[in-house]
Design an enzyme around this catalytic site. Sequence first.
Site, PDB file in Angstrom:
ATOM      1  N   TYR A 114       1.293  40.200 -57.305  1.00 49.65           N
ATOM      2  CA  TYR A 114       0.380  41.232 -58.183  1.00 49.65           C
ATOM      3  C   TYR A 114       0.545  42.605 -57.380  1.00 49.65           C
ATOM      4  CZ  TYR A 114      -3.819  43.202 -59.605  1.00 49.65           C
ATOM      5  OH  TYR A 114      -4.792  44.227 -60.154  1.00 49.65           O
ATOM      6  N   ILE A 115      -0.105  42.369 -56.062  1.00 50.09           N
ATOM      7  CA  ILE A 115      -0.107  43.845 -55.375  1.00 50.09           C
ATOM      8  C   ILE A 115       1.240  44.358 -54.894  1.00 50.09           C
ATOM      9  CG2 ILE A 115      -1.394  45.029 -53.539  1.00 50.09           C
ATOM     10  CD1 ILE A 115      -3.366  42.901 -53.423  1.00 50.09           C
TER      11      ILE A 115
ATOM     12  N   TYR B 268      -8.589  30.872 -45.537  1.00 47.47           N
ATOM     13  CA  TYR B 268      -7.842  32.110 -46.046  1.00 47.47           C
ATOM     14  C   TYR B 268      -8.047  33.340 -44.941  1.00 47.47           C
ATOM     15  CZ  TYR B 268      -6.502  36.170 -48.769  1.00 47.47           C
ATOM     16  OH  TYR B 268      -6.367  37.301 -48.986  1.00 47.47           O
TER      17      TYR B 268
ATOM     18  N   ASN C 109       1.730  28.842 -44.396  1.00 48.34           N
ATOM     19  CA  ASN C 109       2.387  29.882 -45.157  1.00 48.34           C
ATOM     20  C   ASN C 109       1.834  31.260 -44.637  1.00 48.34           C
ATOM     21  OD1 ASN C 109       4.190  31.060 -47.012  1.00 48.34           O
ATOM     22  ND2 ASN C 109       2.447  31.212 -48.456  1.00 48.34           N
TER      23      ASN C 109
ATOM     24  N   PHE D  93       3.608  41.220 -48.006  1.00 50.22           N
ATOM     25  CA  PHE D  93       2.466  40.930 -48.834  1.00 50.22           C
ATOM     26  C   PHE D  93       2.334  39.464 -49.248  1.00 50.22           C
ATOM     27  CE2 PHE D  93       3.401  45.463 -50.466  1.00 50.22           C
ATOM     28  CZ  PHE D  93       2.252  45.667 -50.595  1.00 50.22           C
ATOM     29  N   ALA D  94       3.629  38.563 -48.760  1.00 50.76           N
ATOM     30  CA  ALA D  94       3.898  37.339 -49.151  1.00 50.76           C
ATOM     31  C   ALA D  94       2.493  36.560 -48.411  1.00 50.76           C
ATOM     32  CB  ALA D  94       5.148  36.870 -48.781  1.00 50.76           C
TER      33      ALA D  94
ATOM     34  N   HIS E 276      -9.776  35.147 -60.886  1.00 56.62           N
ATOM     35  CA  HIS E 276     -10.434  36.473 -60.679  1.00 56.62           C
ATOM     36  C   HIS E 276     -11.115  36.861 -61.664  1.00 56.62           C
ATOM     37  CE1 HIS E 276      -7.203  36.417 -57.553  1.00 56.62           C
ATOM     38  NE2 HIS E 276      -8.329  36.963 -56.734  1.00 56.62           N
TER      39      HIS E 276
ATOM     40  N   PHE F 138     -10.484  45.235 -50.399  1.00 47.57           N
ATOM     41  CA  PHE F 138     -11.751  44.263 -50.896  1.00 47.57           C
ATOM     42  C   PHE F 138     -11.103  43.921 -52.419  1.00 47.57           C
ATOM     43  CE2 PHE F 138     -15.264  45.152 -48.205  1.00 47.57           C
ATOM     44  CZ  PHE F 138     -14.486  45.753 -47.230  1.00 47.57           C
ATOM     45  N   ASN F 139     -11.545  43.969 -53.685  1.00 50.95           N
ATOM     46  CA  ASN F 139     -11.074  43.346 -54.686  1.00 50.95           C
ATOM     47  C   ASN F 139     -10.156  44.160 -55.541  1.00 50.95           C
ATOM     48  OD1 ASN F 139     -13.768  42.094 -53.900  1.00 50.95           O
ATOM     49  ND2 ASN F 139     -13.143  40.966 -55.674  1.00 50.95           N
TER      50      ASN F 139
HETATM   51  N1  UFG Z   1     -16.982  35.396 -60.522  1.00 53.99           N
HETATM   52  C1  UFG Z   1     -17.824  34.699 -61.452  1.00 53.99           C
HETATM   53  N2  UFG Z   1     -16.993  34.116 -62.243  1.00 53.99           N
HETATM   54  C2  UFG Z   1     -15.655  33.862 -62.285  1.00 53.99           C
HETATM   55  C3  UFG Z   1     -14.890  34.562 -61.304  1.00 53.99           C
HETATM   56  C4  UFG Z   1     -15.421  35.040 -60.365  1.00 53.99           C
HETATM   57  O1  UFG Z   1     -18.882  34.908 -61.496  1.00 53.99           O
HETATM   58  O2  UFG Z   1     -15.097  33.121 -63.341  1.00 53.99           O
HETATM   59  C5  UFG Z   1     -17.556  36.155 -59.545  1.00 53.99           C
HETATM   60  C6  UFG Z   1     -17.440  35.876 -57.956  1.00 53.99           C
HETATM   61  O3  UFG Z   1     -18.572  34.763 -57.717  1.00 53.99           O
HETATM   62  C7  UFG Z   1     -17.306  36.958 -57.248  1.00 53.99           C
HETATM   63  C8  UFG Z   1     -16.812  38.150 -58.165  1.00 53.99           C
HETATM   64  O4  UFG Z   1     -16.897  37.458 -59.372  1.00 53.99           O
HETATM   65  O5  UFG Z   1     -18.717  37.294 -57.007  1.00 53.99           O
HETATM   66  C9  UFG Z   1     -15.304  38.451 -57.763  1.00 53.99           C
HETATM   67  O6  UFG Z   1     -14.691  37.149 -57.806  1.00 53.99           O
HETATM   68  P1  UFG Z   1     -12.995  37.013 -57.676  1.00 53.99           P
HETATM   69  O7  UFG Z   1     -12.857  35.589 -57.670  1.00 53.99           O
HETATM   70  O8  UFG Z   1     -12.375  38.120 -58.736  1.00 53.99           O
HETATM   71  O9  UFG Z   1     -12.713  37.827 -56.369  1.00 53.99           O
HETATM   72  P2  UFG Z   1     -13.239  37.469 -54.835  1.00 53.99           P
HETATM   73  O10 UFG Z   1     -14.398  38.581 -54.519  1.00 53.99           O
HETATM   74  O11 UFG Z   1     -13.856  36.225 -54.834  1.00 53.99           O
HETATM   75  O12 UFG Z   1     -12.083  37.502 -54.021  1.00 53.99           O
HETATM   76  C10 UFG Z   1     -11.597  38.744 -53.504  1.00 53.99           C
HETATM   77  C11 UFG Z   1     -10.062  38.462 -53.212  1.00 53.99           C
HETATM   78  C12 UFG Z   1      -9.765  37.399 -52.124  1.00 53.99           C
HETATM   79  C13 UFG Z   1     -10.496  37.885 -50.808  1.00 53.99           C
HETATM   80  C14 UFG Z   1     -11.798  37.839 -51.374  1.00 53.99           C
HETATM   81  C15 UFG Z   1     -12.775  38.307 -49.928  1.00 53.99           C
HETATM   82  O13 UFG Z   1      -9.474  38.050 -54.440  1.00 53.99           O
HETATM   83  O14 UFG Z   1      -8.523  37.337 -51.878  1.00 53.99           O
HETATM   84  O15 UFG Z   1     -12.157  39.033 -52.345  1.00 53.99           O
HETATM   85  O16 UFG Z   1     -13.993  37.837 -49.960  1.00 53.99           O
HETATM   86  F1  UFG Z   1     -10.665  36.865 -50.122  1.00 53.99           F
END
Ligand code: UFG
Length: 327
Positions: free
Chosen positions: A11-12, A140, A91, A72-73, A188, A168-169
Amino acid sequence: MRILVTGGAGYIGSHAVRFFLERGHQVWVYDNLCRGHHQAVPAECLIVGDLEEMARLDQAIIANRIEACVHFAGFAAVAESVREPAKYYRNNVVNTLHLLECLRHNGVKRFVFSSTAAVYGVPDRSPITEDAPLAPINPYGRSKLAVERILEDYTSAYQWGCAALRYFNAAGAHPDGTIGEDHNPETHLIPLVLQVALGLRREVEIFGTDYPTPDGTCIRDYVHVNDLAEAHLLVLEHLQPGQMLRYNLGIGRGYSVREVIETAKEVTGRTIAVKEAPRRPGDPPILVASADKIQKELGWRPRFDDLKKIIETAWNWQHARPRGFRS
Ligand code: UFG
């Protein structure tokens, strides 16, 4: 520059590859396609290979006279890392060491690494600056921090120029709609919400409504993949031997889960059914970046500086390709 991009079909990575090519760099993507998509990169750039295959990696570096590597891998699903830590350490750490050794033997000393906000764990401050305590709470995050430590040692012992970019996200898609986010399974928030808008899923679950935030849902800093791509190139151009850079990448503004859903309704003009669900284990309530350091030092400015603009690009991609690259 002649750049090796590992995980460049992901993706990124695929957005970075597109950006580097547009800026006139020569790029070779090294990807085993276990989570990436061959359609995401030009066929002539792609070398299908695994980081375990050191002979193949060596050949890719030598034959193409590689000058720098953007790495990125790696696996990036937090919940999976908790269930299968060995897979993540193998990995993300062991394979990265293979890569570093191949680069070292071939005299490549410029290295940019995909790190994560997960290295901060549950931060005690917001926005988070790069000097905040590093206390990851899952395998992770620990695997990414381990690589940051290794890079510090390579920098001082071998005079490499290294950077760890703490995303971040990551969100959004290329504005032309030809590449975007396509994970299987998708976990996500933004793609899941847009899949509900498309009718591919019935509802989206909100994981936790009792957090200490204004609307009770988690707050995150969503940063556009093209802005991430640009940051990589800026950093690559500034690397100096013997220097290890660490930068947060976010827009410096947080949005709650409910705000994401409301913005997606506005962008798509569709209804999005939600279901309130329990908290997801390991989710910090608030993760917002201070990206002041990279802004001041390298002049990086996110072009997609609000959530609506980011979701518009994600919607453009999802709408055109409801089933991702298989569409
Ligand atoms: N969320 C929901 N419902 C869903 C999916 C997510 O409510 O179905 C919430 C999560 O609880 C979180 C927010 O939406 O509060 C974002 O969640 P994501 O899964 O989209 O992303 P994260 O914040 O969990 O993860 C991101 C990166 C990771 C990284 C992390 C750092 O994708 O690689 O931030 O904490 F590790």
